[in-house]
Write an enzyme that holds these catalytic residues in place. Structure first.
Site: not given
Ligand code: EPZ
Length: 417
Positions: A24-25, A118, A123, A306, A398
């Site tokens: 998915k990701n 969410c 996020r 995850d 999802r």
């Molecule tokens: C991706 O989300 C995945 N989703 C998530 O999977 C996964 O949990 C996450 O990466 C971490 O591995 C997809 O790939 C579609 P991040 P993403 O930006 O990209 C902080 C699932 O269950 N952050 O790496 O949104 C944020 O708050 C989903 O399949 C900032 O501070 O995650 C978090 O604490 C859930 N500023 C950390 O980074 C930003 O601009 C990781 O977030 C962006 C993120």
């Protein structure tokens, strides 16, 4: 439509073969990346999931033609119509923010409504915006919308404060058509980033370094469509491994890249799980109860956040006490209350959960609060005494394709009502 529910009768030993679907990701950024070129790209092994359907709706809203032909999804990003995505579409799936990079690269402007937070966290998107601004993008945030535009994307030396997966992907997809060289430092290292690099390079881009913490992108004039098979879903695979362990089963999990699961395999083996690795498959033959272990979620190649809810379900009925520390998301313990309803002994202090293993979990009425929490409760129900009614399985849809069919095929008693 009222949300569906599962009725699961526990204590059924799982035995047989289960095949993992496409990731998915990885599918979500790949779908967004098709916006970068005129013409039709073909993506294979894209799973049929609610999140994928939402991303396809966003692409069609932008003017793409999307058709599913057997195993392939054909996306024609020929003449894009609009570059604005309305609130309704955006709110339903956060990853639709991945259209920012491609639309800025292709059209120089985009307007999206701020994707909602969410259940697991707020996020934020500050890293996406900071990186794009360094590439010469102007950004205006008003009334819950993000408007971004540029008349020329210029390569830059970008440093991410956190190795954000989405920010790395958005900046990559903008930089491939920027003028000059872009470096992304402290980049996310997930396998999905490597898959995106491979796809972009097949489109004619020049991206290097995915999987390490510095990416180098040489901007090119234009890209062309291509075809690509998405990597298997490592989180789905990890979920199936835990199901086999919790039911002391014997399950062959096919369509797996073992090295994508190294942290999960290491932790499972540390807890006493019996795992055999093959080229593109993993076999779990569990005999006896596993022991508690401590784990801390970290960016890849650390233990994946995850997989923490699914692991917590398993540790709830392990021998001894375990500690889970969640360092990525600030609110990812929604499943704890529901697991407690099944008899789990868990206390939460801030970002740390202490789990005292119980002999067995008990069937109960529980509900999914988010995708991976739903998966955790599904696993707990497979191992629990009696029957469990799991509400709000739309969350599970999802991220898991045909879950009840895959599990019924290997001996689980699952009914969707
Ligand atoms: C991706 O989300 C995945 N989703 C998530 O999977 C996964 O949990 C996450 O990466 C971490 O591995 C997809 O790939 C579609 P991040 P993403 O930006 O990209 C902080 C699932 O269950 N952050 O790496 O949104 C944020 O708050 C989903 O399949 C900032 O501070 O995650 C978090 O604490 C859930 N500023 C950390 O980074 C930003 O601009 C990781 O977030 C962006 C993120």
């Amino acid at each position: 439509m009222a949300m569906d529910r599962y009725v699961i009768t526990g204590k059924q030993r799982l035995e047989g073969t289960i095949r993992v679907s496409g990731a998915k990701n990885s599918s979500l950024p790949l779908l967004a990346a098709t916006l970068l070129a005129e013409g039709s790209s073909a993506l294979l092994e894209i799973p049929q999931l609610a999140d994928i359907t939402h991303m396809i709706e966003v692409l069609e809203h932008l003017g793409c033609k999307v058709v599913r032909q057997n195993e392939a999804l054909l996306i024609n990003a020929g003449a894009l119509g609009s570059c604005d995505v309305d609130e309704g579409l955006m709110r339903r799936m956060r990853a639709s923010n991945l259209i920012l990079g491609p639309l800025l690269a292709r059209y120089g402007r985009v307007k999206i409504s701020r994707p909602g937070g969410c259940a697991i966290g707020s996020r934020p998107m500050d890293q996406h915006i900071k990186g794009l601004q360094q590439l010469g993008v102007k950004v205006k945030e008003k009334h819950g919308y993000i408007e971004a535009w540029t008349d020329k994307l210029l390569g830059a030396d970008v440093y991410l404060d956190v190795p954000s997966v989405g920010a790395t992907e958005n900046i990559m997809m903008a930089a491939v058509l920027a003028k000059g060289i872009t470096l992304i430092r402290n980049a996310a290292r997930e396998p999905e980033i490597v898959d995106l690099q491979l796809f972009l390079n097949k489109m004619g881009a020049k991206v290097r370094g995915a999987g390490m913490d510095v990416l180098k992108i040489d901007g090119v004039e234009s890209l062309h469509p291509t075809e690509h098979t998405v990597i298997p879903d490592r989180i789905e695979a990890g979920t199936h491994m835990i199901a086999a362990v919790m039911t002391e089963g014997d399950v062959l999990i096919k369509n797996v890249v073992p090295e994508h699961l190294e942290p999960v395999i290491a932790k499972l083996r540390q807890s006493g799980a019996i795992i055999t690795l093959m080229d593109e498959a993993i076999r779990v033959q569990q005999r006896g109860r596993i022991s508690g272990v401590d784990l801390k979620t970290m960016p890849y190649p650390g233990f994946p956040t995850d997989m923490h809810p699914q692991f917590m379900a398993m540790l709830s009925c392990a021998e001894g006490t375990s500690i889970i520390t969640e360092t990525i998301f600030e609110n990812r313990f929604q499943h704890v209350d529901e697991l407690r309803r099944m008899g789990a002994q868990i206390t939460v202090e801030g970002r740390t959960a202490v789990i005292r293993g119980v002999e067995t979990l008990e069937g109960a009425f529980v509900e999914a609060t988010d995708l991976r929490a739903g998966a955790a409760l599904f696993l707990a129900a497979l191992a629990a005494e009696e029957a469990t009614v799991l509400e709000k399985v739309d969350y599970i849809d999802r991220g898991y394709e045909n879950l009840e069919e895959k599990y019924s095929h290997i001996g689980a008693k699952v009914v969707r009502v």
